[in-house]
Scaffold this motif. Sequence first.
Motif, short mmCIF file in Angstrom:
data_model
loop_
_atom_site.label_atom_id
_atom_site.label_comp_id
_atom_site.label_asym_id
_atom_site.label_seq_id
_atom_site.Cartn_x
_atom_site.Cartn_y
_atom_site.Cartn_z
N GLU A 237 9.61 30.18 24.44
CA GLU A 237 10.36 29.36 23.47
C GLU A 237 9.99 27.88 23.62
N GLU A 238 9.99 27.50 24.91
CA GLU A 238 9.64 26.10 25.17
C GLU A 238 8.23 25.78 24.64
N GLY A 239 7.32 26.77 24.85
CA GLY A 239 5.94 26.62 24.38
C GLY A 239 5.90 26.44 22.87
N VAL A 240 6.71 27.23 22.22
CA VAL A 240 6.75 27.14 20.75
C VAL A 240 7.26 25.77 20.33
N ILE A 241 8.35 25.35 21.03
CA ILE A 241 8.94 24.03 20.69
C ILE A 241 7.90 22.93 20.92
N LEU A 242 7.19 23.05 22.06
CA LEU A 242 6.17 22.05 22.40
C LEU A 242 5.06 22.03 21.37
N SER A 243 4.63 23.22 21.02
CA SER A 243 3.54 23.31 20.04
C SER A 243 3.96 22.69 18.72
N SER A 244 5.18 23.03 18.32
CA SER A 244 5.63 22.49 17.03
C SER A 244 5.76 20.97 17.10
N ALA A 245 6.13 20.44 18.28
CA ALA A 245 6.23 18.98 18.46
C ALA A 245 4.85 18.34 18.34
N ILE A 246 3.89 19.02 18.98
CA ILE A 246 2.52 18.50 18.92
C ILE A 246 2.03 18.50 17.48
N ILE A 247 2.30 19.61 16.82
CA ILE A 247 1.86 19.73 15.41
C ILE A 247 2.49 18.62 14.58
N ARG A 248 3.83 18.45 14.84
CA ARG A 248 4.55 17.42 14.08
C ARG A 248 3.98 16.02 14.34
N SER A 249 3.72 15.73 15.64
CA SER A 249 3.22 14.39 16.00
C SER A 249 1.80 14.15 15.44
N SER A 250 0.97 15.19 15.50
CA SER A 250 -0.40 15.01 14.98
C SER A 250 -0.41 14.81 13.47
N ALA A 251 0.54 15.51 12.83
CA ALA A 251 0.65 15.35 11.37
C ALA A 251 1.06 13.92 11.02
N ALA A 252 2.00 13.41 11.81
CA ALA A 252 2.47 12.03 11.57
C ALA A 252 1.34 11.03 11.84
N ASP A 253 0.60 11.37 12.93
CA ASP A 253 -0.51 10.51 13.28
C ASP A 253 -1.57 10.48 12.17
N ARG A 254 -1.81 11.66 11.65
CA ARG A 254 -2.81 11.79 10.57
C ARG A 254 -2.37 11.00 9.34
N LYS A 255 -1.08 11.12 9.06
CA LYS A 255 -0.54 10.42 7.88
C LYS A 255 -0.67 8.90 8.04
N LYS A 256 -0.42 8.47 9.30
CA LYS A 256 -0.49 7.02 9.58
C LYS A 256 -1.93 6.51 9.43
N ARG A 257 -2.85 7.31 10.00
CA ARG A 257 -4.27 6.92 9.94
C ARG A 257 -4.75 6.86 8.48
N LYS A 258 -4.28 7.87 7.73
CA LYS A 258 -4.71 7.93 6.32
C LYS A 258 -4.24 6.67 5.55
N SER A 259 -3.00 6.31 5.87
CA SER A 259 -2.45 5.12 5.17
C SER A 259 -3.22 3.84 5.55
N ILE A 260 -3.67 3.79 6.83
CA ILE A 260 -4.45 2.64 7.29
C ILE A 260 -5.78 2.57 6.54
N PHE A 261 -6.39 3.75 6.49
CA PHE A 261 -7.70 3.77 5.82
C PHE A 261 -7.58 3.43 4.34
N SER A 262 -6.52 4.02 3.75
CA SER A 262 -6.39 3.75 2.29
C SER A 262 -6.01 2.29 2.01
N ALA A 263 -5.25 1.71 2.95
CA ALA A 263 -4.84 0.31 2.79
C ALA A 263 -6.06 -0.64 2.89
N CYS A 264 -7.00 -0.30 3.78
CA CYS A 264 -8.17 -1.17 3.99
C CYS A 264 -9.25 -0.95 2.93
N LYS A 265 -9.24 0.25 2.38
CA LYS A 265 -10.33 0.59 1.48
C LYS A 265 -10.20 -0.10 0.11
#
Lengths: 170, 188
Positions: free
Chosen positions: A124-152
């Motif tokens: 269960e903990e593994g699942v929770i951890l995985s979902s946290a990682i997935i959530r954080s990477s998604a947020a990270d991706r969204k942030k990076r995308k906004s940076i790139f689009s802002a500069c472009k």
Amino acid sequence: MYEQSIYLWEEISPEEKAAVSKHVEACPNCAELFQQIQVMQERVTEVSAKKTIAPNAAQLTSRIMQAVHEQQRSSHVNLATRLFSPFQLIRYACATLSLVLVISFGLEYTHTGTQQKTQITTLEEGVILSSAIIRSSAADRKKRKSIFSACKAPFTDQLAYRECIKQQFQ
Amino acid sequence: MDKEIEFNLIERSAKGNTAAFRALVEANQAFAISLASRFVRDVTDAEDIVQEAFIRVWKNLNRYDFNFRFKTWLGKIITNLCLDAGKSIKQRQTQALDHSITHQANENATNELEHEELRKIILHLAQQLTPKQQAVFVLRDLEQLEPDEVCKVLDMSNGNMKSNLYYARVHIKAGLEKYYQIKPQNQT
């Protein structure tokens, strides 16, 4: 025809009595029999009134109660004998052994169950951890995308674009 | 004895209360002795039967049917015991009784003795009946139980009870005629 009814005078119904009475009035033989039966019944009733009394009623009561107490004691002894007979003791031993085995299996099962539960918790903990990682990477991706689009958008120059990205990350 | 008190005593006795059972014995002992002595005559035999009957009652109290009167149930047990014990006791007593009756009749005794003689004759005649006839006669004519109670005690239909009672009375009447020289009757 009426003889039996005359003998059973006290036991017959009122309707039968009426019919017998009517006949007896007209039949001298039956009238005489009726008379004799009445006399006989009176004598029997006299005898019935005299009841036999136990000469030692209190002694008889004591005898009865003594027998009852013995009966009660023997039933207790029988119960104890039945409960603690060798055969019964073997049965108790078997029952105890079975109980011990059941408890042992129960404990073993509970222990194994706890271990399984621990594994399940880890999963269960593994699942929770995985979902946290997935959530954080998604947020990270969204942030990076906004940076790139802002500069472009305002810049077409490659160098300026790189500079913008660098600034954004810093 | 009041029915409620009796039921209460039976219930307590069934739970093993010997004091309650003693009260039950004391209340019904006279009836028990009287009934048993109608069958077996000898007081010692009657006492033995009564003792056995009360022990059976004690053993089976948890199976007591409250629809029956206690006396009816006790009467049933005593009657069965008396009929079971009857044969051996009857043979022993008949000889003694025959001697006793002859002896007393010859004495031309007082009223009390005549009454005792009559009692002995009737009981002697009753012992010559079949077990069912004897039981019906004793319960109905000597113990003065109601007809339906006699049927309950003996597990007998009303018709069967009447039939047995009729033959019993015919036999008793014939026996009394023999002893007292009552003129035989032509019957219709």
